[in-house]
Design a protein around this motif. Structure first.
Motif, PDB file in Angstrom:
ATOM      1  N   ALA A 174      -3.196   1.201  -3.613  1.00 31.30           N
ATOM      2  CA  ALA A 174      -4.530   1.752  -3.882  1.00 31.30           C
ATOM      3  C   ALA A 174      -4.739   2.905  -2.906  1.00 31.30           C
ATOM      4  O   ALA A 174      -5.313   2.744  -1.839  1.00 31.30           O
ATOM      5  N   PHE A 175      -4.274   4.099  -3.308  1.00 35.86           N
ATOM      6  CA  PHE A 175      -4.253   5.244  -2.387  1.00 35.86           C
ATOM      7  C   PHE A 175      -5.652   5.678  -1.966  1.00 35.86           C
ATOM      8  O   PHE A 175      -5.847   6.139  -0.838  1.00 35.86           O
ATOM      9  N   ASP A 182      -7.415  11.346   0.434  1.00 35.99           N
ATOM     10  CA  ASP A 182      -8.828  11.643   0.223  1.00 35.99           C
ATOM     11  C   ASP A 182      -9.046  12.054  -1.233  1.00 35.99           C
ATOM     12  O   ASP A 182      -8.102  12.169  -2.014  1.00 35.99           O
ATOM     13  N   ARG A 183     -10.302  12.269  -1.612  1.00 34.66           N
ATOM     14  CA  ARG A 183     -10.620  12.530  -3.017  1.00 34.66           C
ATOM     15  C   ARG A 183      -9.939  13.800  -3.524  1.00 34.66           C
ATOM     16  O   ARG A 183      -9.463  13.826  -4.668  1.00 34.66           O
ATOM     17  N   GLY A 261      -5.009   1.561  -7.472  1.00 29.64           N
ATOM     18  CA  GLY A 261      -3.718   0.895  -7.617  1.00 29.64           C
ATOM     19  C   GLY A 261      -3.646   0.051  -8.874  1.00 29.64           C
ATOM     20  O   GLY A 261      -4.645  -0.169  -9.566  1.00 29.64           O
ATOM     21  N   ARG A 262      -2.461  -0.437  -9.177  1.00 25.11           N
ATOM     22  CA  ARG A 262      -2.258  -1.294 -10.354  1.00 25.11           C
ATOM     23  C   ARG A 262      -1.272  -2.406  -9.996  1.00 25.11           C
ATOM     24  O   ARG A 262      -0.339  -2.204  -9.214  1.00 25.11           O
ATOM     25  N   GLN A 263      -1.490  -3.562 -10.572  1.00 23.86           N
ATOM     26  CA  GLN A 263      -0.541  -4.665 -10.441  1.00 23.86           C
ATOM     27  C   GLN A 263      -0.486  -5.399 -11.779  1.00 23.86           C
ATOM     28  O   GLN A 263      -1.393  -6.153 -12.125  1.00 23.86           O
ATOM     29  N   GLY A 264       0.564  -5.130 -12.528  1.00 23.97           N
ATOM     30  CA  GLY A 264       0.716  -5.800 -13.814  1.00 23.97           C
ATOM     31  C   GLY A 264       1.100  -7.263 -13.639  1.00 23.97           C
ATOM     32  O   GLY A 264       1.550  -7.687 -12.561  1.00 23.97           O
ATOM     33  N   HIS A 265       0.912  -8.035 -14.691  1.00 24.03           N
ATOM     34  CA  HIS A 265       1.258  -9.453 -14.629  1.00 24.03           C
ATOM     35  C   HIS A 265       1.815  -9.888 -15.969  1.00 24.03           C
ATOM     36  O   HIS A 265       1.285  -9.540 -17.027  1.00 24.03           O
ATOM     37  N   MET A 266       2.906 -10.639 -15.893  1.00 28.50           N
ATOM     38  CA  MET A 266       3.475 -11.258 -17.083  1.00 28.50           C
ATOM     39  C   MET A 266       3.945 -12.652 -16.697  1.00 28.50           C
ATOM     40  O   MET A 266       4.634 -12.822 -15.684  1.00 28.50           O
TER      41      MET A 266
END
Length: 293
Positions: A174-175, A182-183, A261-266
């Motif tokens: 999550a940058f 920064d933005r 950020g991203r966190q996929g789930h399977m």
């Protein structure tokens, strides 16, 4: 009203009942009704004698024919098992290239795989396997973890960020939320990432943002996505240069991805599907091409 009075119009006697001046005729039941009633009763008696029918406490009348639905179902299941074993034994013993080269065997694989997919995978990836927000399109050949049958098998068996000890693990930082960028840096790298697939053109003032974003990308993103943004199947990092987006390609969606950020789930399926089912499902998924199924 007089009982047995004869109606002058029809010549039939009356029953003695009258409603609002309307007299009821004593009309017999039509013979055709009596005929079908008799046939129905006769059929019932014959059925009760020949077939299982009447409960008798802990048992029931077996009928002269001795028909048993359980035996019929058990026989049908046994026949289906033998029929399925005729090709599943081949799938179990053959390697992936040999199976894929056998069109007759692949026909059975696709038919069974379609059912397995609908029962276990369609809730996330859709019945047509085209995915949706947060779930990859499996017909697009844009594989996060590799598209060979062996790689797909591993993904199915162990899942992604699942509870299995051998699960594939994927996490995008999550940058923005964690203060890494920064933005302005996020806006710049979003413009650059969108330009990789042609979603944003390097024209006018935008060219400067894209160039600045290239530097941000090189300093923060190449470790996973590679120098050219082609991704890395070893860590499940997607190819940013194609037109296949899991979470959306518009500016706001890409900004949200970089910022939070991203966190996929399977889930893992190793303990829920048999090895044959996993192998069939991997071959089926690998064979999908985006055509209507």
């Amino acid at each position: 009203m007089e009982i047995g009075k004869r109606d002058p119009v029809t010549g039939k006697t009356t029953t003695g009942h009258e409603w609002n001046g309307i007299e009821e005729l004593d009309t017999p039941v039509p013979r055709v009704v009596l005929f079908f009633l008799f046939v129905t009763i006769l059929f019932s008696v014959v059925y009760w004698v020949l077939m299982p029918a009447w409960p008798l406490g802990v048992t029931y009348t077996k009928g002269l024919l001795g028909f048993d639905d359980r035996q019929v179902v058990a026989s049908a299941v046994s026949d289906a098992t033998l029929e399925r074993a005729a090709w599943t034994d081949k799938v179990a013993s053959m390697d992936f290239p040999a199976i894929q080269a056998d069109e007759g065997l692949m026909r059975s694989v696709r038919e069974t795989g379609r059912t397995l997919f609908a029962d276990n995978c369609a809730v996330c990836h859709g019945v047509d396997a085209k995915g949706g927000p947060g779930f990859p399109d499996l017909t697009a050949k844009a594989w996060l973890w590799g598209g060979s049958p062996e790689q797909i098998t591993q993904t199915i068996e162990f899942g992604i960020n699942s509870g299995h000890p051998d699960t594939r693990v994927s996490q995008m930082m999550a940058f923005g939320r964690d203060g890494v960028l920064d933005r302005k840096q996020i806006n710049d790298v979003v413009a650059y990432v969108r330009s990789l697939s042609g979603a944003e053109a390097a024209t006018g003032d935008n060219a400067g943002r894209i160039e600045a974003g290239r530097e941000v990308f090189a300093a923060n993103c190449v470790a996973c996505h590679g120098d050219t943004g082609k991704g890395n199947v070893e860590v499940g990092a997607p190819d940013l240069t194609d037109a296949k987006w899991i979470y959306g390609s518009d500016t706001q969606s890409v900004f949200n991805t970089v910022y939070g950020g991203r966190q996929g789930h399977m889930p893992h399926w190793k303990d829920r599907l048999t090895p044959i089912d996993v192998k069939v499902l991997a071959l089926y998924v690998q064979s999908l091409d985006g055509a209507a199924k």
